[in-house]
Design a protein around this motif. Sequence first.
Motif, PDB file in Angstrom:
ATOM      1  N   GLN A  47       0.914  -1.165   0.007  1.00  0.00           N
ATOM      2  CA  GLN A  47       0.073   0.048  -0.302  1.00  0.00           C
ATOM      3  C   GLN A  47       0.940   1.096   0.069  1.00  0.00           C
ATOM      4  O   GLN A  47       0.525   2.273  -0.784  1.00  0.00           O
ATOM      5  CB  GLN A  47      -0.891   0.059   1.184  1.00  0.00           C
ATOM      6  N   LEU A  48       2.024   1.247   0.827  1.00  0.00           N
ATOM      7  CA  LEU A  48       2.791   2.405   0.595  1.00  0.00           C
ATOM      8  C   LEU A  48       3.356   2.589  -0.402  1.00  0.00           C
ATOM      9  O   LEU A  48       3.676   3.640  -1.021  1.00  0.00           O
ATOM     10  CB  LEU A  48       3.880   2.062   1.928  1.00  0.00           C
ATOM     11  N   ALA A  49       3.921   1.356  -1.487  1.00  0.00           N
ATOM     12  CA  ALA A  49       4.319   1.363  -2.600  1.00  0.00           C
ATOM     13  C   ALA A  49       3.297   2.251  -3.603  1.00  0.00           C
ATOM     14  O   ALA A  49       3.759   3.166  -4.238  1.00  0.00           O
ATOM     15  CB  ALA A  49       4.740   0.076  -3.251  1.00  0.00           C
ATOM     16  N   ARG A  50       2.347   1.764  -3.648  1.00  0.00           N
ATOM     17  CA  ARG A  50       1.159   2.253  -4.537  1.00  0.00           C
ATOM     18  C   ARG A  50       0.900   3.770  -4.252  1.00  0.00           C
ATOM     19  O   ARG A  50       0.549   4.765  -4.975  1.00  0.00           O
ATOM     20  CB  ARG A  50      -0.090   1.558  -4.334  1.00  0.00           C
ATOM     21  N   LEU A  51       0.977   4.319  -2.872  1.00  0.00           N
ATOM     22  CA  LEU A  51       0.852   5.581  -2.401  1.00  0.00           C
ATOM     23  C   LEU A  51       1.884   6.409  -2.769  1.00  0.00           C
ATOM     24  O   LEU A  51       1.809   7.633  -3.340  1.00  0.00           O
ATOM     25  CB  LEU A  51       0.813   5.716  -0.760  1.00  0.00           C
ATOM     26  N   LEU A  52       3.028   6.041  -2.937  1.00  0.00           N
ATOM     27  CA  LEU A  52       4.414   6.570  -3.524  1.00  0.00           C
ATOM     28  C   LEU A  52       4.371   6.787  -4.894  1.00  0.00           C
ATOM     29  O   LEU A  52       5.231   7.190  -5.556  1.00  0.00           O
ATOM     30  CB  LEU A  52       5.542   5.774  -2.995  1.00  0.00           C
ATOM     31  N   GLY A  53       3.569   5.636  -5.604  1.00  0.00           N
ATOM     32  CA  GLY A  53       3.616   5.597  -7.068  1.00  0.00           C
ATOM     33  C   GLY A  53       4.913   4.968  -7.680  1.00  0.00           C
ATOM     34  O   GLY A  53       5.311   5.367  -8.949  1.00  0.00           O
ATOM     35  N   VAL A  54       5.436   3.802  -7.105  1.00  0.00           N
ATOM     36  CA  VAL A  54       6.391   3.002  -7.469  1.00  0.00           C
ATOM     37  C   VAL A  54       5.918   1.676  -7.660  1.00  0.00           C
ATOM     38  O   VAL A  54       4.945   1.241  -6.998  1.00  0.00           O
ATOM     39  CB  VAL A  54       7.477   3.303  -6.621  1.00  0.00           C
ATOM     40  N   ASP A  55       6.663   0.858  -8.207  1.00  0.00           N
ATOM     41  CA  ASP A  55       6.352  -0.611  -8.626  1.00  0.00           C
ATOM     42  C   ASP A  55       6.742  -1.612  -7.523  1.00  0.00           C
ATOM     43  O   ASP A  55       6.250  -2.686  -7.281  1.00  0.00           O
ATOM     44  CB  ASP A  55       7.245  -1.050  -9.695  1.00  0.00           C
ATOM     45  N   ALA A  56       7.657  -1.066  -6.501  1.00  0.00           N
ATOM     46  CA  ALA A  56       8.133  -1.828  -5.256  1.00  0.00           C
ATOM     47  C   ALA A  56       8.836  -0.661  -4.424  1.00  0.00           C
ATOM     48  O   ALA A  56       9.227   0.183  -4.772  1.00  0.00           O
ATOM     49  CB  ALA A  56       9.284  -2.861  -5.843  1.00  0.00           C
ATOM     50  N   VAL A  57       9.029  -1.138  -2.989  1.00  0.00           N
ATOM     51  CA  VAL A  57       9.463  -0.591  -2.169  1.00  0.00           C
ATOM     52  C   VAL A  57      10.684  -1.404  -1.254  1.00  0.00           C
ATOM     53  O   VAL A  57      10.491  -2.673  -1.163  1.00  0.00           O
ATOM     54  CB  VAL A  57       8.739  -0.085  -0.957  1.00  0.00           C
ATOM     55  N   ILE A  58      11.505  -0.633  -0.733  1.00  0.00           N
ATOM     56  CA  ILE A  58      12.850  -1.338  -0.180  1.00  0.00           C
ATOM     57  C   ILE A  58      12.649  -0.900   1.262  1.00  0.00           C
ATOM     58  O   ILE A  58      12.546   0.347   1.501  1.00  0.00           O
ATOM     59  CB  ILE A  58      14.227  -1.268  -0.515  1.00  0.00           C
ATOM     60  N   TRP A  59      12.607  -1.806   2.080  1.00  0.00           N
ATOM     61  CA  TRP A  59      12.456  -1.405   3.552  1.00  0.00           C
ATOM     62  C   TRP A  59      13.127  -2.319   4.547  1.00  0.00           C
ATOM     63  O   TRP A  59      13.325  -3.554   4.320  1.00  0.00           O
ATOM     64  CB  TRP A  59      10.888  -1.524   3.955  1.00  0.00           C
ATOM     65  N   GLY A  60      13.790  -1.838   5.620  1.00  0.00           N
ATOM     66  CA  GLY A  60      14.601  -2.680   6.416  1.00  0.00           C
ATOM     67  C   GLY A  60      14.709  -2.170   7.889  1.00  0.00           C
ATOM     68  O   GLY A  60      13.883  -1.247   8.337  1.00  0.00           O
ATOM     69  N   GLN A  61      15.262  -3.145   8.674  1.00  0.00           N
ATOM     70  CA  GLN A  61      15.623  -2.876   9.941  1.00  0.00           C
ATOM     71  C   GLN A  61      16.878  -2.975  10.433  1.00  0.00           C
ATOM     72  O   GLN A  61      17.788  -3.982   9.899  1.00  0.00           O
ATOM     73  CB  GLN A  61      14.644  -3.973  10.839  1.00  0.00           C
TER      74      GLN A  61
END
Length: 216
Positions: free
Chosen positions: A128-142
Amino acid sequence: MKTIQINKSIIAIILLAIVLPACTASRDFLSDNFEKVKNTHQRIAILPFDVQFSNPANRKPDGRTQRFFSQQEREGSLDTQKELFTYAAKQIEKGRYELAIQDFSKTNKILADNGIRLEDIIFQDKSQLARLLGVDAVIWGQLSITITQQNRYSMMPAYMGNDGVETNVNLYDAASGELLWKTHLTQRPNNRMDTPHHLTNQLLAQVAKHLPYRTK
C-alpha cells in the motif's frame, strides 16, 4: 627457531581473532516469482528504516537516556534511508541496474503529507505504501546497532562482545504485496575507529551492490 615458530602461530591466532569479528555474513531469500515481475519494475522507493540502538549493558536507562536513544533512532532511520539511496544511485549511474529510484526526499514528503510517521512504517502494509508513493516496489529494512559502553574503549577489538550492526533488508512488490527479496547482513568492529556509522555504511554499500535487479 622453534620459539619463533610458536610466536608466529600465536600472532596468527590473534590476528584471526581480530579479523573474524569484522566479517560480513549474508543470507539471501529470493521469491520464485521474482523473475516474472522484475521486468515490470521501472521505479522503486526506499522507505526510512526501523533503527534500534541497544541500551548500554552496564547501566539502566533513565528518562534522559530513553529520549536520547529515541532521537538517535529517528535520525538513524532517515540517515540509513538516505545512505542506501545514495549508494544505490551510484550503482545505477554505473549501469549496474536498469531502473529508477525515487528521491528519498520526495518519498518522505509523500509519507508526511499522508500522515504516516516514521514509527508507523513498521506496521504499514508495504504494498500500500508503494502504491501511495507511485512506485512498483519498495525497499524497507530494520537496523540494529549494539554498543556496549563497558567494552567500548577496550584496546583489543576481539573483546567487544556483541558490538556491531545487523540489518534485514526487504523488497516488496506493489501489485501483490509479496516479499520478493530479503538479505540479512552483520558487521562487527575490528578496531576502535569502526564507529556505528562507519559499520552501517559498509553494510548499506553491500546491499546497494547486490540488489536482485543487478544486470552486470
